[in-house]
Design an enzyme around this catalytic site. Sequence first.
Site, PDB file in Angstrom:
ATOM      1  N   LEU A   1      22.233  -0.533  13.456  1.00 56.05           N
ATOM      2  CA  LEU A   1      23.042   0.049  12.371  1.00 56.05           C
ATOM      3  C   LEU A   1      23.654  -1.016  11.455  1.00 56.05           C
ATOM      4  CD1 LEU A   1      24.760   3.032  14.270  1.00 56.05           C
ATOM      5  CD2 LEU A   1      22.652   3.042  12.925  1.00 56.05           C
TER       6      LEU A   1
ATOM      7  N   TYR B   1      11.962 -14.700   2.535  1.00 55.15           N
ATOM      8  CA  TYR B   1      11.635 -13.345   3.000  1.00 55.15           C
ATOM      9  C   TYR B   1      10.130 -13.208   3.216  1.00 55.15           C
ATOM     10  CZ  TYR B   1      10.460  -8.422   2.726  1.00 55.15           C
ATOM     11  OH  TYR B   1       9.913  -7.194   2.965  1.00 55.15           O
TER      12      TYR B   1
ATOM     13  N   ARG C   1       4.863  -2.641 -11.562  1.00 56.38           N
ATOM     14  CA  ARG C   1       4.897  -2.529 -10.113  1.00 56.38           C
ATOM     15  C   ARG C   1       4.094  -1.321  -9.647  1.00 56.38           C
ATOM     16  NH1 ARG C   1       6.248  -6.815 -10.674  1.00 56.38           N
ATOM     17  NH2 ARG C   1       7.989  -8.024  -9.849  1.00 56.38           N
TER      18      ARG C   1
ATOM     19  N   GLY D   1      11.935 -15.269  -9.615  1.00 55.20           N
ATOM     20  CA  GLY D   1      11.003 -14.897  -8.549  1.00 55.20           C
ATOM     21  C   GLY D   1      10.288 -13.571  -8.732  1.00 55.20           C
TER      22      GLY D   1
HETATM   23  N1  UFG Z   1      14.374  -4.437 -12.006  1.00 57.66           N
HETATM   24  C1  UFG Z   1      15.094  -4.351 -13.176  1.00 57.66           C
HETATM   25  N2  UFG Z   1      16.415  -4.043 -13.093  1.00 57.66           N
HETATM   26  C2  UFG Z   1      17.048  -3.821 -11.913  1.00 57.66           C
HETATM   27  C3  UFG Z   1      16.300  -3.911 -10.716  1.00 57.66           C
HETATM   28  C4  UFG Z   1      14.954  -4.219 -10.813  1.00 57.66           C
HETATM   29  O1  UFG Z   1      14.578  -4.557 -14.269  1.00 57.66           O
HETATM   30  O2  UFG Z   1      18.248  -3.581 -11.908  1.00 57.66           O
HETATM   31  C5  UFG Z   1      12.933  -4.754 -12.086  1.00 57.66           C
HETATM   32  C6  UFG Z   1      12.570  -6.012 -11.337  1.00 57.66           C
HETATM   33  O3  UFG Z   1      12.745  -7.141 -12.123  1.00 57.66           O
HETATM   34  C7  UFG Z   1      11.131  -5.727 -10.977  1.00 57.66           C
HETATM   35  C8  UFG Z   1      11.058  -4.212 -10.813  1.00 57.66           C
HETATM   36  O4  UFG Z   1      12.221  -3.713 -11.490  1.00 57.66           O
HETATM   37  O5  UFG Z   1      10.300  -6.111 -12.015  1.00 57.66           O
HETATM   38  C9  UFG Z   1      11.108  -3.749  -9.378  1.00 57.66           C
HETATM   39  O6  UFG Z   1      12.195  -4.393  -8.719  1.00 57.66           O
HETATM   40  P1  UFG Z   1      12.677  -4.007  -7.252  1.00 57.66           P
HETATM   41  O7  UFG Z   1      13.804  -4.929  -6.922  1.00 57.66           O
HETATM   42  O8  UFG Z   1      12.906  -2.547  -7.157  1.00 57.66           O
HETATM   43  O9  UFG Z   1      11.406  -4.307  -6.364  1.00 57.66           O
HETATM   44  P2  UFG Z   1      10.553  -5.669  -6.239  1.00 57.66           P
HETATM   45  O10 UFG Z   1       9.240  -5.391  -6.873  1.00 57.66           O
HETATM   46  O11 UFG Z   1      11.300  -6.860  -6.680  1.00 57.66           O
HETATM   47  O12 UFG Z   1      10.514  -5.785  -4.642  1.00 57.66           O
HETATM   48  C10 UFG Z   1       9.546  -5.181  -3.856  1.00 57.66           C
HETATM   49  C11 UFG Z   1      10.140  -4.973  -2.471  1.00 57.66           C
HETATM   50  C12 UFG Z   1      10.473  -6.304  -1.829  1.00 57.66           C
HETATM   51  C13 UFG Z   1       9.258  -7.206  -1.897  1.00 57.66           C
HETATM   52  C14 UFG Z   1       8.772  -7.325  -3.311  1.00 57.66           C
HETATM   53  C15 UFG Z   1       7.578  -8.209  -3.463  1.00 57.66           C
HETATM   54  O13 UFG Z   1      11.306  -4.188  -2.548  1.00 57.66           O
HETATM   55  O14 UFG Z   1      10.867  -6.110  -0.505  1.00 57.66           O
HETATM   56  O15 UFG Z   1       8.462  -6.036  -3.812  1.00 57.66           O
HETATM   57  O16 UFG Z   1       6.512  -7.666  -2.816  1.00 57.66           O
HETATM   58  F1  UFG Z   1       9.585  -8.437  -1.449  1.00 57.66           F
END
Ligand code: UFG
Length: 324
Positions: free
Chosen positions: A36, A143, A223, A286
Site C-alpha cells: 500500500l 527506471y 504516444r 527525457g
Molecule cells: N505530457 C504533457 N503534459 C503533462 C503530462 C504529460 O504534455 O502534464 C506529455 C508528455 O510530455 C508525453 C505525453 O504527454 O509526451 C505522455 O506523458 P505521460 O507522462 O502520460 O506518459 P509517458 O509517455 O511519459 O510515460 C509512459 C509510462 C512510463 C514509461 C514511459 C516510457 O507512463 O512508465 O511511457 O515508456 F516509462
Amino acid sequence: MRPKTILVIGGAGYIGSHQVKLLDQRGYNVIVYDNLSTGYRDLVTVDNFEEGDLADKDRLREVFNKYQIDAVMHFAAFIQVGESIKDPAKYYRNNVTNAINLLDIMLEYDVKNLIFSSTAAVYGEPEEIPIKETHTKAPINPYGRSKLMIEKILKDYDQAYGLRYTCFRYFNASGADDSGRIGEKHNPETHLIPLILQTALGERDDIYIFGIDYNTKDGTCIRDFVHVNDLADAHIKGLERLFGGGGSETFNLGSGKGYSVKEIINQAKEITGVDFKVVEGERRDGDPAILIADSSKVKQVLKWEPKYTLNDIIRTAWNWHKHN
Ligand code: UFG
C-alpha cells in the site's frame, strides 16, 4: 479441477487492480499482496488481501505457505521516470532487489510461472517506429534500466532454474474499468490523461503541454495509448499460454496507433464537454518525440487484439475521475 490460484503482487495499484478484477471474473482464485505504498486498499475487489512488502521475505513465505499458488503476476514497481533520476537507489532497491526476493521465494516454493510488467522505457530513444521487441535496448533513465535488469535476470533464471515467464513491455497504459469502481489513482499524478481530466474537473487550472516543437504532425509528442483492461486481457492470455506449457516470451503491449498530445486534449474536450485551459510550454526532459509499439508479436502469438479505442479510453477514465 480446482481453479488456479494467482498471486498478484501490487494488486492494489492501477494496473494490478484491473488485473485482479478480470482474473476474478474469469474464475481464477486471486490473492493480492501489496504494501500500500502507492496502492489503495479500496481498489482491491477480492477478499484475499495480504498486506506486505517484497523486502520482507518472511512475510512472503507466510503467504506462500498459506496458499497453493500456481502463478505470480508482478506489478509492484515504482514507475516515475523523473523520480528515478533523482533517487535511483529507490528504484534499484524496489524494482530490482525486491523483485529478486520474489523470484527467490517463488523458486523456494517451486512456483515457476511468472507474468512480469516491463516498459517501453527499456528501448530508450527509438531508432525505428513502430518499435519491435528486437529494437536496441538502451534505456535513458534508471527506471528503464531497472526494468531491463530484471528482464535479463529472468532470462538467466529461466535457463538455470526453469522459471518460465511472460514479460510485457507496456506503452501508455490508460483508461479505467467500465464499472467506474476502479481506476487510475497516482499521488502525485504525472500522467497525461488523468491530468487532463483533473483539469476538466476544475481541480487544476490548466494542462501544460510539454513541448510544441517536436518533429511531429502538430509539434507535440505522439504516444501509443492502450486500455488497462486490454492489458489485463493480454496478461491472462500470457498466463494461459504458460499453463499450457509455453516457454518464456517477451511482448510489446500497445495498440499500434499513435496520438499526439494535442489530439488527446481535443478528444478530451469533446468527451467531457469542458473547454479547459491549455498552456503550451517547454519540453520535459527525457521525452522521446514518438513512441508507438509494433504489437504484431503479441497479436500473433497470444491472439490478442485491443478492444478499446482512444475514445473508450478517455470516456472510461472520465467516468472514473468524475466519481472519485
Ligand atoms: N505530457 C504533457 N503534459 C503533462 C503530462 C504529460 O504534455 O502534464 C506529455 C508528455 O510530455 C508525453 C505525453 O504527454 O509526451 C505522455 O506523458 P505521460 O507522462 O502520460 O506518459 P509517458 O509517455 O511519459 O510515460 C509512459 C509510462 C512510463 C514509461 C514511459 C516510457 O507512463 O512508465 O511511457 O515508456 F516509462
